[in-house]
Design an enzyme around this catalytic site. Structure first.
Site, PDB file in Angstrom:
ATOM      1  N   PHE A 141      44.111  48.940  24.216  1.00 18.27           N
ATOM      2  CA  PHE A 141      42.936  49.555  23.602  1.00 18.27           C
ATOM      3  C   PHE A 141      43.141  49.529  22.092  1.00 18.27           C
ATOM      4  O   PHE A 141      43.981  50.244  21.555  1.00 18.27           O
ATOM      5  CB  PHE A 141      42.715  50.999  24.062  1.00 18.27           C
ATOM      6  CG  PHE A 141      41.468  51.589  23.452  1.00 18.27           C
ATOM      7  CD1 PHE A 141      40.229  51.320  23.996  1.00 18.27           C
ATOM      8  CD2 PHE A 141      41.538  52.369  22.317  1.00 18.27           C
ATOM      9  CE1 PHE A 141      39.065  51.827  23.413  1.00 18.27           C
ATOM     10  CE2 PHE A 141      40.384  52.880  21.726  1.00 18.27           C
ATOM     11  CZ  PHE A 141      39.145  52.612  22.287  1.00 18.27           C
ATOM     12  N   ASP A 226      50.045  48.192  16.434  1.00 18.01           N
ATOM     13  CA  ASP A 226      48.939  49.142  16.377  1.00 18.01           C
ATOM     14  C   ASP A 226      49.505  50.534  16.651  1.00 18.01           C
ATOM     15  O   ASP A 226      49.695  50.920  17.801  1.00 18.01           O
ATOM     16  CB  ASP A 226      47.873  48.761  17.407  1.00 18.01           C
ATOM     17  CG  ASP A 226      46.677  49.715  17.399  1.00 18.01           C
ATOM     18  OD1 ASP A 226      46.800  50.816  16.839  1.00 18.01           O
ATOM     19  OD2 ASP A 226      45.632  49.361  17.978  1.00 18.01           O
ATOM     20  N   LYS A 255      43.611  57.413  12.589  1.00  9.89           N
ATOM     21  CA  LYS A 255      43.585  58.736  13.196  1.00  9.89           C
ATOM     22  C   LYS A 255      44.293  59.799  12.362  1.00  9.89           C
ATOM     23  O   LYS A 255      43.701  60.370  11.472  1.00  9.89           O
ATOM     24  CB  LYS A 255      44.122  58.664  14.619  1.00  9.89           C
ATOM     25  CG  LYS A 255      43.194  57.872  15.556  1.00  9.89           C
ATOM     26  CD  LYS A 255      43.495  58.122  16.987  1.00  9.89           C
ATOM     27  CE  LYS A 255      42.626  57.236  17.902  1.00  9.89           C
ATOM     28  NZ  LYS A 255      41.193  57.541  17.825  1.00  9.89           N
TER      29      LYS A 255
END
Length: 401
Positions: A141, A226, A255
């Site tokens: 994801f 990531d 984030k």
């Protein structure tokens, strides 16, 4: 109707149904606790998918944002501003890298990493134009843009969005043999999550990440990590890769970098790699804006103390130990995780992940399901041990019911 029912009905009527939130309407929050429109308090064990690593309303971050709001919030990259250089310098140092390319959201940062790898492949490695390949892992994801869902294996993410962007090769996560076999002279990068969050907090086999590092060096391929969810303290280290002593060619961050205040993301790498860009070849109006830089600088300063990483490691050991005691007891099939991050596979006979999340909500604990039977637990790093234990007690209550 109650205030909660009214708010939910209005949202259902006037917003696209691209999310399926739990039926709670948050009005305020502080630390690890959220309060709904009717005054009920809930323990937040999701932390905005790691965007709120430092908790809700963290005073240092709110003060940094307020101070910057009084000065200047946006210049665009048409001009320099007085927070930009410090942000890039400090973030590069935190990562042990040389250059930063700031964006806003995680998906934008991943798109930037893809573009960087392709441009590096053509300009530096010498891959023929239009032939660059990037290897990714199944069950990944990385976001929801058209290009990113083109290399997703999640049917819900992909369905009805074609035609898809070419140039990606998907191999099983954790399989070094498959990775080696997929590499060709036109491979420019391997893009992976050190821990797959959306897939259920999947931790790869020991030795996998060092193996990826060795293979990419051997074949002159970029290793792109990531760390949007796994990075910045979540696993008990600044970066999840540190658990195996691995340093990638490029970090993709987001984030928690915005402290739960503003969206901030970045690609961080060497001058040789990010130096492939020239003015006008890539950008973002809000990327690296003064407000984002001010908040992110405070995040970096907080991480430099090491206290949040240490807290995540200490409380994470406790969390993993307590959750591990539930595994194999009939209600929980498997527990995975690292630091203050865990995926709990619920026995199907007990209910779906969604149903367990709703029952926990009734017990005033907020988590979120993924992939049917799994719930994810990722509390703010500032949570107290007492509150964490309280939440775990509620989980035991729900599972035993």
């Amino acid at each position: 109707m109650s205030a909660t029912e009214t708010a939910i009905a209005s949202a259902e009527a006037h917003s696209a149904h691209n999310y399926h939130p739990l039926p709670v309407v948050v009005a305020s929050a502080e630390g690890a606790w959220m309060t709904d429109v009717e005054g009920r308090r809930y323990l937040d064990l999701l932390a905005g998918y790691s965007a709120l690593n430092f908790g809700h309303g963290n005073r240092r971050l709110i003060d940094a944002a307020k101070a910057q709001l009084e000065r200047v919030t946006l210049t665009s990259r048409a001009f320099h501003h007085d927070r930009f250089a410090d942000f890039c310098t400090e973030l590069a140092a935190l990562c042990g890298m040389e250059m930063v390319l700031p964006m806003n959201t995680g998906a934008e940062a991943v798109e930037t990493a893809v573009k960087t790898a392709r441009k590096w492949g053509y300009r530096v490695k010498g891959v023929p134009d239009g032939m660059a390949k990037i290897i990714v892992a199944s069950d990944n994801f990385h976001g929801r843009t058209t290009t990113i869902i083109s290399f997703s294996t999640d049917p819900e993410a992909r369905a009805d969005y074609g035609p898809y962007t070419p140039g990606f090769e998907i191999v099983p996560y954790g399989d070094l043999t498959a990775l080696r076999e997929a590499m060709t002279e036109n491979t420019v990068a391997v893009l992976i999550e050190p821990i797959q969050g959306e897939a259920g907090v999947l931790v790869p086999p020991a030795g996998y990440l060092p193996g990826v590092r060795e293979l990419t060096r051997e074949r002159n391929v970029l290793f792109i990590a990531d760390e949007i969810q796994s990075g910045l303290g979540r696993t008990g280290r600044t970066f999840a890769l540190e658990h195996e002593g691995v340093v990638p060619d490029m970090y993709v961050l987001g984030k928690a970098l915005g402290g739960g205040v503003v969206p901030v993301s970045a690609v961080v790498s060497s001058a040789d790699i990010l130096g492939v860009f020239k003015p006008g070849e890539h950008g973002s109006t809000f990327g690296g804006n003064p407000l984002a830089c001010a908040v992110a600088l405070e995040v970096i300063a907080m991480l430099r103390t090491g206290e949040y990483q240490e807290r995540a490691a200490e409380l994470g050991d406790h969390l993993q130990r307590e959750l591990g005691l539930l595994a194999g007891g009939g209600a929980v099939e498997t527990v995975r995780g690292r630091g203050l991050w865990a995926g709990v596979d619920i026995a199907p006979a007990l209910g779906t992940g969604r149903e367990i999340s709703e029952r926990l909500m009734e017990e005033r604990v907020l988590v979120k399901d993924t992939h049917g039977s799994t719930i994810r637990i990722a509390p703010p790093l500032v949570i107290s041990k007492e509150d964490l234990d309280w939440g775990l007690d509620r989980l035991r209550t729900v599972l035993s019911a």
